[in-house]
Write a protein that holds these residues in place. Structure first.
Motif, PDB file in Angstrom:
ATOM      1  N   LEU A 106       0.823  -1.207   0.000  1.00  0.00           N
ATOM      2  CA  LEU A 106       0.000   0.000   0.000  1.00  0.00           C
ATOM      3  C   LEU A 106       0.856   1.256   0.000  1.00  0.00           C
ATOM      4  CD1 LEU A 106      -2.826   1.201   0.086  1.00  0.00           C
ATOM      5  CD2 LEU A 106      -2.740   1.015   2.573  1.00  0.00           C
ATOM      6  N   ARG A 107       1.929   1.260   0.777  1.00  0.00           N
ATOM      7  CA  ARG A 107       2.805   2.433   0.831  1.00  0.00           C
ATOM      8  C   ARG A 107       3.369   2.761  -0.557  1.00  0.00           C
ATOM      9  NH1 ARG A 107       6.159   5.741   3.642  1.00  0.00           N
ATOM     10  NH2 ARG A 107       8.347   5.787   3.102  1.00  0.00           N
ATOM     11  N   GLN A 108       3.786   1.737  -1.283  1.00  0.00           N
ATOM     12  CA  GLN A 108       4.341   1.953  -2.624  1.00  0.00           C
ATOM     13  C   GLN A 108       3.285   2.547  -3.560  1.00  0.00           C
ATOM     14  OE1 GLN A 108       6.317  -1.472  -4.183  1.00  0.00           O
ATOM     15  NE2 GLN A 108       6.587  -0.577  -6.203  1.00  0.00           N
ATOM     16  N   LEU A 109       2.057   2.066  -3.463  1.00  0.00           N
ATOM     17  CA  LEU A 109       0.985   2.612  -4.297  1.00  0.00           C
ATOM     18  C   LEU A 109       0.697   4.075  -3.959  1.00  0.00           C
ATOM     19  CD1 LEU A 109      -1.495  -0.400  -4.255  1.00  0.00           C
ATOM     20  CD2 LEU A 109      -0.142   0.406  -6.189  1.00  0.00           C
ATOM     21  N   VAL A 110       0.647   4.380  -2.671  1.00  0.00           N
ATOM     22  CA  VAL A 110       0.367   5.753  -2.243  1.00  0.00           C
ATOM     23  C   VAL A 110       1.484   6.688  -2.698  1.00  0.00           C
ATOM     24  CG1 VAL A 110       0.147   7.258  -0.225  1.00  0.00           C
ATOM     25  CG2 VAL A 110      -1.105   5.105  -0.312  1.00  0.00           C
ATOM     26  N   LEU A 111       2.742   6.272  -2.493  1.00  0.00           N
ATOM     27  CA  LEU A 111       3.859   7.119  -2.907  1.00  0.00           C
ATOM     28  C   LEU A 111       3.868   7.366  -4.410  1.00  0.00           C
ATOM     29  CD1 LEU A 111       6.765   5.817  -0.643  1.00  0.00           C
ATOM     30  CD2 LEU A 111       5.533   7.989  -0.465  1.00  0.00           C
ATOM     31  N   SER A 112       3.541   6.353  -5.197  1.00  0.00           N
ATOM     32  CA  SER A 112       3.525   6.550  -6.652  1.00  0.00           C
ATOM     33  C   SER A 112       2.428   7.531  -7.050  1.00  0.00           C
ATOM     34  CB  SER A 112       3.362   5.223  -7.387  1.00  0.00           C
ATOM     35  OG  SER A 112       2.081   4.678  -7.166  1.00  0.00           O
ATOM     36  N   GLN A 113       1.285   7.485  -6.362  1.00  0.00           N
ATOM     37  CA  GLN A 113       0.213   8.436  -6.652  1.00  0.00           C
ATOM     38  C   GLN A 113       0.601   9.855  -6.230  1.00  0.00           C
ATOM     39  OE1 GLN A 113      -2.791   7.902  -8.388  1.00  0.00           O
ATOM     40  NE2 GLN A 113      -1.523   6.149  -8.892  1.00  0.00           N
ATOM     41  N   TRP A 114       1.274   9.965  -5.099  1.00  0.00           N
ATOM     42  CA  TRP A 114       1.743  11.277  -4.656  1.00  0.00           C
ATOM     43  C   TRP A 114       2.678  11.879  -5.701  1.00  0.00           C
ATOM     44  CZ3 TRP A 114       3.258  10.814   1.206  1.00  0.00           C
ATOM     45  CH2 TRP A 114       2.109  10.816   1.963  1.00  0.00           C
ATOM     46  N   ARG A 115       3.601  11.062  -6.200  1.00  0.00           N
ATOM     47  CA  ARG A 115       4.540  11.560  -7.214  1.00  0.00           C
ATOM     48  C   ARG A 115       3.792  11.938  -8.496  1.00  0.00           C
ATOM     49  NH1 ARG A 115       7.391   6.816  -5.851  1.00  0.00           N
ATOM     50  NH2 ARG A 115       8.687   7.240  -4.050  1.00  0.00           N
ATOM     51  N   HIS A 116       2.838  11.116  -8.894  1.00  0.00           N
ATOM     52  CA  HIS A 116       2.079  11.364 -10.120  1.00  0.00           C
ATOM     53  C   HIS A 116       1.326  12.695 -10.045  1.00  0.00           C
ATOM     54  CE1 HIS A 116      -0.254  10.535 -13.716  1.00  0.00           C
ATOM     55  NE2 HIS A 116      -1.354  10.797 -13.020  1.00  0.00           N
ATOM     56  N   PHE A 117       0.725  12.988  -8.901  1.00  0.00           N
ATOM     57  CA  PHE A 117      -0.058  14.205  -8.754  1.00  0.00           C
ATOM     58  C   PHE A 117       0.728  15.341  -8.104  1.00  0.00           C
ATOM     59  CE2 PHE A 117      -3.385  10.929  -9.007  1.00  0.00           C
ATOM     60  CZ  PHE A 117      -4.107  11.459 -10.066  1.00  0.00           C
ATOM     61  N   SER A 118       2.055  15.172  -7.987  1.00  0.00           N
ATOM     62  CA  SER A 118       2.950  16.180  -7.404  1.00  0.00           C
ATOM     63  C   SER A 118       2.538  16.589  -5.994  1.00  0.00           C
ATOM     64  CB  SER A 118       3.022  17.417  -8.304  1.00  0.00           C
ATOM     65  OG  SER A 118       3.494  17.064  -9.576  1.00  0.00           O
TER      66      SER A 118
END
Length: 80
Positions: A38-50
């Motif tokens: 879950l952490r990896q998914l959340v971090l990738s979304q954070w990066r995607h949406f800046s």
């Protein structure tokens, strides 16, 4: 199960899994291979949406807090 003749004959085994509790009656089981944490998914979304990370937010907070003292002094001088 290892001591019970019927269990040995049927080759019964106990498999254990790590469970991450999400609530009192719900959890995530570790045995799903290839699953992204879950952490990896959340971090990738954070990066995607800046979206800034918690470390970036803390750095911004610390910088704002460091500049607070001069501002507070000026305000107190203006409003004794």
């Amino acid at each position: 199960l290892g001591r019970a003749p019927d269990a040995r004959r049927r080759e019964l085994r106990v498999q254990t899994y790590a469970v991450v509790p999400l609530s009192e009656d719900c959890g995530v089981i570790e045995w799903v291979h290839g699953l992204l944490p879950l952490r990896q998914l959340v971090l990738s979304q954070w990066r995607h949406f800046s979206t800034p990370s918690s470390a970036e937010i803390k750095a911004q907070h610390d910088a704002a807090h460091a500049n607070r003292a001069p501002w507070l002094r000026r305000m107190l001088e203006l409003h004794p």
